[in-house]
Write a protein that holds these residues in place. Structure first.
Motif, mmCIF file in Angstrom:
data_model
loop_
_atom_site.group_PDB
_atom_site.id
_atom_site.type_symbol
_atom_site.label_atom_id
_atom_site.label_comp_id
_atom_site.label_asym_id
_atom_site.label_seq_id
_atom_site.Cartn_x
_atom_site.Cartn_y
_atom_site.Cartn_z
ATOM 1 N N THR A 35 0.849 -1.197 0.000
ATOM 2 C CA THR A 35 0.000 0.000 0.000
ATOM 3 C C THR A 35 0.883 1.245 0.000
ATOM 4 O OG1 THR A 35 -1.738 -1.143 1.193
ATOM 5 C CG2 THR A 35 -1.788 1.237 1.301
ATOM 6 N N TRP A 36 1.940 1.191 0.788
ATOM 7 C CA TRP A 36 2.891 2.313 0.849
ATOM 8 C C TRP A 36 3.541 2.522 -0.527
ATOM 9 C CZ3 TRP A 36 4.064 5.810 4.600
ATOM 10 C CH2 TRP A 36 5.251 6.529 4.467
ATOM 11 N N GLU A 37 3.992 1.427 -1.122
ATOM 12 C CA GLU A 37 4.672 1.547 -2.425
ATOM 13 C C GLU A 37 3.727 2.029 -3.522
ATOM 14 O OE1 GLU A 37 6.533 -2.229 -3.197
ATOM 15 O OE2 GLU A 37 8.330 -1.660 -2.069
ATOM 16 N N ASN A 38 2.422 1.735 -3.359
ATOM 17 C CA ASN A 38 1.460 2.165 -4.381
ATOM 18 C C ASN A 38 0.731 3.446 -3.987
ATOM 19 O OD1 ASN A 38 1.231 0.138 -6.728
ATOM 20 N ND2 ASN A 38 1.413 -1.150 -4.924
ATOM 21 N N ASN A 39 1.286 4.170 -3.036
ATOM 22 C CA ASN A 39 0.792 5.486 -2.616
ATOM 23 C C ASN A 39 -0.598 5.501 -1.984
ATOM 24 O OD1 ASN A 39 3.168 6.648 -3.801
ATOM 25 N ND2 ASN A 39 2.194 6.250 -5.780
ATOM 26 N N GLY A 40 -0.990 4.406 -1.339
ATOM 27 C CA GLY A 40 -2.222 4.388 -0.533
ATOM 28 C C GLY A 40 -3.497 4.660 -1.313
ATOM 29 N N GLY A 41 -4.414 5.388 -0.681
ATOM 30 C CA GLY A 41 -5.683 5.842 -1.257
ATOM 31 C C GLY A 41 -6.335 4.984 -2.341
ATOM 32 N N ALA A 42 -5.958 5.266 -3.581
ATOM 33 C CA ALA A 42 -6.600 4.584 -4.704
ATOM 34 C C ALA A 42 -6.358 3.080 -4.633
ATOM 35 C CB ALA A 42 -6.053 5.146 -6.017
ATOM 36 N N GLY A 193 1.457 11.973 13.671
ATOM 37 C CA GLY A 193 1.356 11.645 12.238
ATOM 38 C C GLY A 193 0.012 11.079 11.832
ATOM 39 N N ARG A 194 -0.927 11.041 12.785
ATOM 40 C CA ARG A 194 -2.200 10.358 12.529
ATOM 41 C C ARG A 194 -2.929 10.896 11.288
ATOM 42 N NH1 ARG A 194 -6.583 11.766 16.749
ATOM 43 N NH2 ARG A 194 -6.377 13.707 15.596
ATOM 44 N N ASP A 195 -3.100 12.210 11.203
ATOM 45 C CA ASP A 195 -3.917 12.750 10.112
ATOM 46 C C ASP A 195 -3.286 12.470 8.760
ATOM 47 O OD1 ASP A 195 -5.577 13.536 12.032
ATOM 48 O OD2 ASP A 195 -4.936 15.645 12.067
ATOM 49 N N GLN A 196 -1.967 12.608 8.730
ATOM 50 C CA GLN A 196 -1.260 12.352 7.468
ATOM 51 C C GLN A 196 -1.438 10.882 7.057
ATOM 52 O OE1 GLN A 196 2.705 13.818 8.054
ATOM 53 N NE2 GLN A 196 3.189 13.644 5.867
ATOM 54 N N ALA A 197 -1.359 9.995 8.047
ATOM 55 C CA ALA A 197 -1.497 8.565 7.745
ATOM 56 C C ALA A 197 -2.901 8.249 7.249
ATOM 57 C CB ALA A 197 -1.176 7.745 8.989
ATOM 58 N N ALA A 199 -5.013 10.214 5.860
ATOM 59 C CA ALA A 199 -5.215 10.791 4.527
ATOM 60 C C ALA A 199 -4.556 9.907 3.468
ATOM 61 C CB ALA A 199 -4.629 12.201 4.480
ATOM 62 N N MET A 200 -3.375 9.438 3.782
ATOM 63 C CA MET A 200 -2.650 8.586 2.829
ATOM 64 C C MET A 200 -3.445 7.297 2.536
ATOM 65 S SD MET A 200 0.487 7.356 1.673
ATOM 66 C CE MET A 200 1.354 5.837 1.440
ATOM 67 N N ILE A 201 -4.090 6.762 3.558
ATOM 68 C CA ILE A 201 -4.795 5.480 3.369
ATOM 69 C C ILE A 201 -6.176 5.685 2.733
ATOM 70 C CG2 ILE A 201 -5.717 3.431 4.555
ATOM 71 C CD1 ILE A 201 -3.639 4.028 6.796
ATOM 72 N N ALA A 260 -5.930 -5.973 7.949
ATOM 73 C CA ALA A 260 -5.046 -5.317 6.980
ATOM 74 C C ALA A 260 -5.096 -3.800 7.160
ATOM 75 C CB ALA A 260 -5.458 -5.709 5.555
ATOM 76 N N LEU A 261 -6.310 -3.258 7.315
ATOM 77 C CA LEU A 261 -6.431 -1.804 7.437
ATOM 78 C C LEU A 261 -5.845 -1.313 8.760
ATOM 79 C CD1 LEU A 261 -9.986 -1.234 5.935
ATOM 80 C CD2 LEU A 261 -7.784 -0.665 4.898
ATOM 81 N N LEU A 262 -6.113 -2.050 9.827
ATOM 82 C CA LEU A 262 -5.575 -1.645 11.128
ATOM 83 C C LEU A 262 -4.043 -1.642 11.102
ATOM 84 C CD1 LEU A 262 -7.954 -3.548 13.586
ATOM 85 C CD2 LEU A 262 -7.909 -1.087 13.116
ATOM 86 N N ALA A 263 -3.485 -2.659 10.446
ATOM 87 C CA ALA A 263 -2.021 -2.715 10.377
ATOM 88 C C ALA A 263 -1.478 -1.487 9.659
ATOM 89 C CB ALA A 263 -1.587 -3.995 9.653
ATOM 90 N N CYS A 264 -2.149 -1.089 8.576
ATOM 91 C CA CYS A 264 -1.700 0.111 7.839
ATOM 92 C C CYS A 264 -1.791 1.347 8.709
ATOM 93 C CB CYS A 264 -2.603 0.351 6.638
ATOM 94 S SG CYS A 264 -2.054 -0.471 5.178
#
Ligand code: PFF
Length: 457
Positions: A35-42, A193-197, A199-201, A260-264
């Motif tokens: 997820t990190w390598e693929n820039n999250g979100g989409a 870093g919560r909000d940034q994380a 948003a990224m996810i 999976a989502l909680l881990a992210c």
């Protein structure tokens, strides 16, 4: 064989065992780093869509095949279909062996983290240097040693048979893992870093997602839910006729996806909160799970010195309940189809897989030629190549075979009866429509798109 088939003690027992197979390194190790390598979100959104539209219907289909036939994968396809259909099962066995050979290596890392955390808990935490994880990866003998421990543990349990305590053990371990995970996430959410994380996810930006990323998300859905290779067919054959397939599958899907989502959420928040951590993971994103969480345990969390080693032991256990289900797919076939004893099947399969693991374990920097070649773009070395081959190609192809078999070949009478649904009802049509049209078209279109090198971004 069918008459004597043992069944899970309860629906809870099935859900915990199937979730034990599903929840593993795919959720804790792989999902966050890809997820990190693929820039999250989409990427996350496509993943969730794949879970709903492909994962859930195919999970139901696999359980249905197993319960209908009262057999594991290859013989089940043969009994309900014919010899030709058993190819779907064989494909799954190959995928299982491929996955096991590198999964064992990553599972070994959890043992190393456990030992390391024990050391930190006793003599105090010392943040590792930027290169520490890379050096660990490149230590060939250590990689092989850790893998060997895991291979032996899996082989011993598979040798004793799946009834030997798997259900009992997962029933205790899974809930503890859930609790620690929730505590981890709750603690991480107090960090800056919560909000940034989040948003990224959760903020999708499709311009950042290439076609290969879409295939990765779909492949990850199969991998994470243990679909496409017959594991759920085998587990389904042990589920009582009284239980609802829909309800059981839904629980497994919800548990697996939440993990999976909680881990992210936990890992990304830590990365955005702790200065210098993004630099520490940038060289080896593949080690994200093992690099980020100790920081949280030891610097932020009350009770962290106890929970850190406990967590990594549970990660090892989550990996073990997955390797067992993979091992069972591979060995049970040799027993059923080749007439081997369980003893012989376990030793032969474990030995072959261990050879693959040695190659994978040495491909993280220890041996240049094993580490550097590239068959799939951006995936260098044996371990990445095997992972990519299995998750992104073999599992979707296995899933495709299952959708066509259950959607088009198996009569509606069989499917309706197993699902406990009535012809003409909306739930049945939605399920059948997903299985007959949506899933096969999506999988074929995606594989063709990636072969043709299309890029959606
Ligand atoms: N679902 C497991 C995980 O996410 O770690 C991996 C896996 C286990 C895949 C069993 C396939 C399987 F049959």
């Amino acid at each position: 064989m069918a008459a004597a088939r043992a069944h899970w003690g309860s629906k809870f027992g099935f859900v915990m065992a199937a979730a034990g197979s599903a929840v593993g390194l795919g959720n804790l190790w792989k999902f966050p780093y890809i997820t990190w390598e693929n820039n999250g979100g989409a990427f996350v959104l496509v993943y969730l869509a794949a879970v709903v539209v492909l994962g859930m219907p195919i999970m139901m289909a696999e359980i249905l095949v197993g319960r209908r036939a009262q057999l594991s994968s290859v013989p089940a396809f043969e009994k309900l279909g014919n010899k030709g259909w058993s190819t779907v099962g064989w494909l799954g066995v190959v995928a299982g062996a491929v996955i096991l050979s590198y999964y064992m290596v990553i599972a070994g890392w959890s043992i190393k983290s456990f030992i390391q955390c024990m050391g930190w808990s006793i003599s105090g935490y010392e943040a590792p240097t930027k290169d520490a994880f890379g050096q660990f990866l490149a230590n060939g003998p250590l990689q092989i040693g850790l893998t060997a421990i895991f291979t032996v543990a899996t082989a011993v349990i598979v040798f004793r048979g799946i009834g030997g305590g798997i259900e009992a053990a997962t029933k205790i371990m899974m809930p503890i893992l859930v609790l620690i995970m929730l505590y981890l996430v709750a603690t991480s959410l107090t960090m800056d870093g919560r909000d940034q994380a989040l948003a990224m996810i959760f903020n999708p930006d499709f311009s950042k997602l290439p076609a290969s990323g879409v295939l990765m998300a779909v492949g990850q859905a199969f991998f994470s839910l243990s679909l496409g290779l017959g594991a759920m067919v085998a587990y389904g054959s042990y589920i009582s006729k009284k239980e609802s397939i829909f309800g059981s599958a839904l629980w497994v899907v919800i548990l697996d996806t939440s993990f999976a989502l909680l881990a992210c959420i936990a890992m990304f928040t830590i990365i955005y909160s702790v200065p210098g951590l993004d630099e520490r993971i940038s060289g080896s994103t593949v080690g994200m799970l093992f690099i980020t969480l100790p920081d949280l345990f030891y610097t932020q969390m009350p009770g962290g010195i106890i929970l850190a080693p406990l967590f990594f032991i549970l990660v090892a256990f989550a990996a073990l309940s997955s390797t067992i289900s993979l091992g069972e797919v591979v060995t049970s076939l040799m027993i059923d189809k080749r007439g081997w004893s369980r003893h012989k099947a376990t030793i032969v399969c474990a030995s072959i897989i261990f050879v693959g693991s040695i190659l994978a374990g040495l491909s993280l920097g220890a041996v240049g030629p094993l580490s550097n070649f590239e068959i799939f773009e951006g995936k260098a070395g044996v371990l990445s190549t095997l992972d990519h081959l299995a998750a992104n190609w073999l599992l979707p192809l296995g899933g495709l075979g299952t959708t066509i078999f259950v959607g088009w070949y198996l009569g509606k009478k069989d499917t309706l009866e197993e699902l406990g649904l009535t012809r003409g009802t909306i739930p049945f049509h939605v399920w059948l429509w997903c299985l007959r049209i949506v899933a096969p078209v999506a999988i074929i279109a995606l594989l063709v798109a990636v072969i043709a090198g299309w890029d959606f971004s």
